[in-house]
Design a protein around this motif. Structure first.
Motif, PDB file in Angstrom:
ATOM      1  N   ALA A   7      35.594  41.290  38.375  1.00 55.39           N
ATOM      2  CA  ALA A   7      34.549  41.061  37.369  1.00 55.39           C
ATOM      3  C   ALA A   7      33.167  41.292  37.972  1.00 55.39           C
ATOM      4  CB  ALA A   7      34.656  39.641  36.817  1.00 55.39           C
ATOM      5  N   GLU A   8      32.962  40.783  39.207  1.00 56.19           N
ATOM      6  CA  GLU A   8      31.671  40.974  39.892  1.00 56.19           C
ATOM      7  C   GLU A   8      31.431  42.452  40.192  1.00 56.19           C
ATOM      8  OE1 GLU A   8      31.762  36.635  42.205  1.00 56.19           O
ATOM      9  OE2 GLU A   8      32.303  38.477  43.283  1.00 56.19           O
ATOM     10  N   MET A   9      32.487  43.133  40.639  1.00 58.35           N
ATOM     11  CA  MET A   9      32.382  44.559  40.953  1.00 58.35           C
ATOM     12  C   MET A   9      31.990  45.363  39.715  1.00 58.35           C
ATOM     13  SD  MET A   9      33.120  45.869  44.017  1.00 58.35           S
ATOM     14  CE  MET A   9      34.047  45.755  45.505  1.00 58.35           C
ATOM     15  N   MET A  10      32.685  45.081  38.607  1.00 57.35           N
ATOM     16  CA  MET A  10      32.437  45.831  37.373  1.00 57.35           C
ATOM     17  C   MET A  10      31.011  45.578  36.862  1.00 57.35           C
ATOM     18  SD  MET A  10      34.971  47.720  36.801  1.00 57.35           S
ATOM     19  CE  MET A  10      35.593  48.211  35.218  1.00 57.35           C
ATOM     20  N   ALA A  11      30.543  44.334  37.054  1.00 58.35           N
ATOM     21  CA  ALA A  11      29.187  43.993  36.612  1.00 58.35           C
ATOM     22  C   ALA A  11      28.148  44.818  37.375  1.00 58.35           C
ATOM     23  CB  ALA A  11      28.933  42.501  36.815  1.00 58.35           C
ATOM     24  N   GLN A  12      28.505  45.205  38.610  1.00 52.97           N
ATOM     25  CA  GLN A  12      27.602  46.026  39.429  1.00 52.97           C
ATOM     26  C   GLN A  12      27.878  47.521  39.241  1.00 52.97           C
ATOM     27  OE1 GLN A  12      28.174  44.682  43.495  1.00 52.97           O
ATOM     28  NE2 GLN A  12      27.980  42.547  42.870  1.00 52.97           N
ATOM     29  N   GLY A  13      28.815  47.823  38.350  1.00 57.50           N
ATOM     30  CA  GLY A  13      29.159  49.223  38.092  1.00 57.50           C
ATOM     31  C   GLY A  13      29.963  49.867  39.207  1.00 57.50           C
ATOM     32  N   LYS A  14      30.679  49.040  39.996  1.00 56.36           N
ATOM     33  CA  LYS A  14      31.459  49.555  41.126  1.00 56.36           C
ATOM     34  C   LYS A  14      32.953  49.480  40.841  1.00 56.36           C
ATOM     35  CE  LYS A  14      28.181  47.979  44.667  1.00 56.36           C
ATOM     36  NZ  LYS A  14      27.989  46.926  45.677  1.00 56.36           N
ATOM     37  N   GLN A  15      33.702  50.405  41.431  1.00 59.95           N
ATOM     38  CA  GLN A  15      35.164  50.396  41.341  1.00 59.95           C
ATOM     39  C   GLN A  15      35.693  50.305  42.775  1.00 59.95           C
ATOM     40  OE1 GLN A  15      36.912  50.374  38.512  1.00 59.95           O
ATOM     41  NE2 GLN A  15      38.946  50.461  39.362  1.00 59.95           N
ATOM     42  N   PRO A  16      36.340  49.186  43.155  1.00 57.41           N
ATOM     43  CA  PRO A  16      36.810  49.063  44.538  1.00 57.41           C
ATOM     44  C   PRO A  16      37.930  50.051  44.858  1.00 57.41           C
ATOM     45  CG  PRO A  16      37.644  47.250  43.225  1.00 57.41           C
ATOM     46  CD  PRO A  16      36.692  48.008  42.347  1.00 57.41           C
ATOM     47  N   GLU A  17      38.091  50.316  46.135  1.00 55.73           N
ATOM     48  CA  GLU A  17      39.152  51.212  46.610  1.00 55.73           C
ATOM     49  C   GLU A  17      40.526  50.637  46.292  1.00 55.73           C
ATOM     50  OE1 GLU A  17      40.853  52.512  51.029  1.00 55.73           O
ATOM     51  OE2 GLU A  17      38.809  51.782  50.865  1.00 55.73           O
ATOM     52  N   VAL A  18      40.633  49.300  46.378  1.00 58.48           N
ATOM     53  CA  VAL A  18      41.946  48.667  46.215  1.00 58.48           C
ATOM     54  C   VAL A  18      41.790  47.264  45.625  1.00 58.48           C
ATOM     55  CG1 VAL A  18      41.985  47.707  48.577  1.00 58.48           C
ATOM     56  CG2 VAL A  18      44.130  48.203  47.421  1.00 58.48           C
ATOM     57  N   LEU A  19      42.764  46.882  44.786  1.00 59.29           N
ATOM     58  CA  LEU A  19      42.841  45.504  44.291  1.00 59.29           C
ATOM     59  C   LEU A  19      43.781  44.732  45.214  1.00 59.29           C
ATOM     60  CD1 LEU A  19      42.528  43.195  42.138  1.00 59.29           C
ATOM     61  CD2 LEU A  19      44.530  44.173  41.014  1.00 59.29           C
ATOM     62  N   PHE A  20      43.305  43.661  45.794  1.00 56.71           N
ATOM     63  CA  PHE A  20      44.152  42.794  46.612  1.00 56.71           C
ATOM     64  C   PHE A  20      44.770  41.755  45.680  1.00 56.71           C
ATOM     65  CE2 PHE A  20      44.036  39.068  49.869  1.00 56.71           C
ATOM     66  CZ  PHE A  20      45.418  39.111  49.994  1.00 56.71           C
ATOM     67  N   TRP A  21      46.096  41.886  45.477  1.00 56.70           N
ATOM     68  CA  TRP A  21      46.830  40.931  44.648  1.00 56.70           C
ATOM     69  C   TRP A  21      47.251  39.768  45.544  1.00 56.70           C
ATOM     70  CZ3 TRP A  21      47.800  41.010  39.412  1.00 56.70           C
ATOM     71  CH2 TRP A  21      48.642  39.998  38.951  1.00 56.70           C
ATOM     72  N   VAL A  22      46.666  38.608  45.340  1.00 54.73           N
ATOM     73  CA  VAL A  22      46.857  37.483  46.270  1.00 54.73           C
ATOM     74  C   VAL A  22      48.208  36.807  46.051  1.00 54.73           C
ATOM     75  CG1 VAL A  22      45.882  35.331  47.155  1.00 54.73           C
ATOM     76  CG2 VAL A  22      44.361  37.146  46.332  1.00 54.73           C
ATOM     77  N   GLY A  23      48.609  36.633  44.799  1.00 55.01           N
ATOM     78  CA  GLY A  23      49.886  35.970  44.507  1.00 55.01           C
ATOM     79  C   GLY A  23      49.766  34.457  44.524  1.00 55.01           C
ATOM     80  N   CYS A  24      50.758  33.791  43.929  1.00 59.99           N
ATOM     81  CA  CYS A  24      50.720  32.320  43.814  1.00 59.99           C
ATOM     82  C   CYS A  24      50.733  31.644  45.180  1.00 59.99           C
ATOM     83  CB  CYS A  24      51.912  31.823  42.996  1.00 59.99           C
ATOM     84  SG  CYS A  24      51.981  32.516  41.335  1.00 59.99           S
ATOM     85  N   ALA A  25      51.624  32.100  46.065  1.00 57.06           N
ATOM     86  CA  ALA A  25      51.732  31.474  47.391  1.00 57.06           C
ATOM     87  C   ALA A  25      50.424  31.637  48.155  1.00 57.06           C
ATOM     88  CB  ALA A  25      52.892  32.078  48.169  1.00 57.06           C
ATOM     89  N   GLY A  26      49.918  32.857  48.180  1.00 59.22           N
ATOM     90  CA  GLY A  26      48.682  33.147  48.913  1.00 59.22           C
ATOM     91  C   GLY A  26      47.468  32.446  48.363  1.00 59.22           C
ATOM     92  N   SER A  27      47.547  32.014  47.099  1.00 55.47           N
ATOM     93  CA  SER A  27      46.431  31.310  46.465  1.00 55.47           C
ATOM     94  C   SER A  27      46.520  29.796  46.623  1.00 55.47           C
ATOM     95  CB  SER A  27      46.390  31.622  44.962  1.00 55.47           C
ATOM     96  OG  SER A  27      46.238  32.994  44.730  1.00 55.47           O
ATOM     97  N   PHE A  28      47.742  29.251  46.535  1.00 59.92           N
ATOM     98  CA  PHE A  28      47.888  27.800  46.421  1.00 59.92           C
ATOM     99  C   PHE A  28      48.615  27.111  47.573  1.00 59.92           C
ATOM    100  CE2 PHE A  28      47.815  29.429  41.964  1.00 59.92           C
ATOM    101  CZ  PHE A  28      46.556  28.941  41.639  1.00 59.92           C
ATOM    102  N   ASP A  29      49.466  27.830  48.291  1.00 55.39           N
ATOM    103  CA  ASP A  29      50.220  27.215  49.382  1.00 55.39           C
ATOM    104  C   ASP A  29      49.355  27.182  50.644  1.00 55.39           C
ATOM    105  OD1 ASP A  29      53.025  26.428  50.524  1.00 55.39           O
ATOM    106  OD2 ASP A  29      52.235  27.933  51.911  1.00 55.39           O
TER     107      ASP A  29
END
Length: 258
Positions: A7-29
């Motif tokens: 959302a922050e990237m798009m607001a600046q008109g940027k498209q990142p090279e890659v989306l890092f998908w964190v996943g449930c474990a990587g976010s909460f565990d």
């Protein structure tokens, strides 16, 4: 740590090279968060232009699908696909083989087609392109065995990327008797992570930990947060906590003193 959102990237008109998908474990565990942080440190060092979905990321639906709730899976998947397609996501990298397999093989049928990579594959491309370098550091000469995650290995034929990274650490790569295509599950796949095991003579993660300990490793390397939990529990059960269980990305980050 500076982790931009899509959302922050798009607001600046940027498209990142890659989306890092964190996943449930990587976010909460709490344990898996360390894997997430190690990966982010490497992405920053390699100057990779990346972003996460943040609060817009929902579970891929893997546990729902594996446990038989196809309806819930499709609801979760469609929500994610709508968000990713709105951001025109092309390339996704994730540290979880469950997310990797679901995004890569099951989302296309629902309208979500992306170039999906496991973090070991992505790190290998960064290495090949000269964007990161790997030295052994404290792992030079250590006996390291790699436990193949089911959804990375048998499901997607990714065996060499993680092993190539371990070799770059100048460790001694030793294989368990059951490895690669013949590897044994840690016991957490198929949504088993979230329930007690059925009655039996031995838990699968204990069986797998015994196989690892047989070859006397200094480190059990993993490429999946679920495997990491199961092998760590196995090591505690065997009271062999001098043997470390670390994700490959942690080994690389530690070797670089990140």
């Amino acid at each position: 740590m500076n982790v931009p959102t899509m959302a922050e990237m798009m607001a600046q008109g940027k498209q990142p090279e890659v989306l890092f998908w964190v996943g449930c474990a990587g976010s909460f565990d709490d344990r898996a968060k360390k894997i997430t942080k190690a990966f982010v440190k490497i992405l920053h060092k390699a100057k990779v232009d990346f972003a996460v979905l943040g609060t817009e990321e929902s579970c891929t639906g893997d546990p729902a699908k594996r446990s038989g709730n196809e309806f819930l899976f499709q609801m979760q998947a469609m929500t994610n696909i709508e968000v990713m397609n709105a951001y025109e996501v092309k390339k996704v990298v994730t540290a979880c083989p469950h997310c990797f397999n679901t995004l890569k093989n099951e989302y296309p049928d629902l309208g979500g087609t992306y170039d999906v990579m496991h973090h070991t594959q992505f790190l290998k491309t960064l290495l090949n392109d000269g964007r990161i370098s790997i030295e052994g550091g404290s792992y030079k000469g250590k006996r390291i065995t790699f436990h193949d995650p089911c959804y990375l290995g048998r499901a997607n034929d990714v065996y060499e990327a993680p092993r190539d990274l371990i070799r770059k650490l100048e460790g001694e790569l030793i294989e368990m008797k059951r490895c690669k295509r013949n590897g044994l599950c840690c016991g957490a796949g198929g949504a088993q992570m979230f329930k007690e095991p059925e009655k039996g003579s031995k838990d699968i993660n204990i069986e797998r930990t015994e196989e690892a300990l047989e070859i006397k490793p200094d480190i059990i390397a993993t490429g999946c947060p679920f495997c990491n939990t199961m092998m760590t529990d196995g090591i505690k059960n065997k009271e062999k906590e001098e043997v470390k269980v670390l994700d490959i990305v942690e080994l690389i980050a530690n070797a670089q003193d990140l």
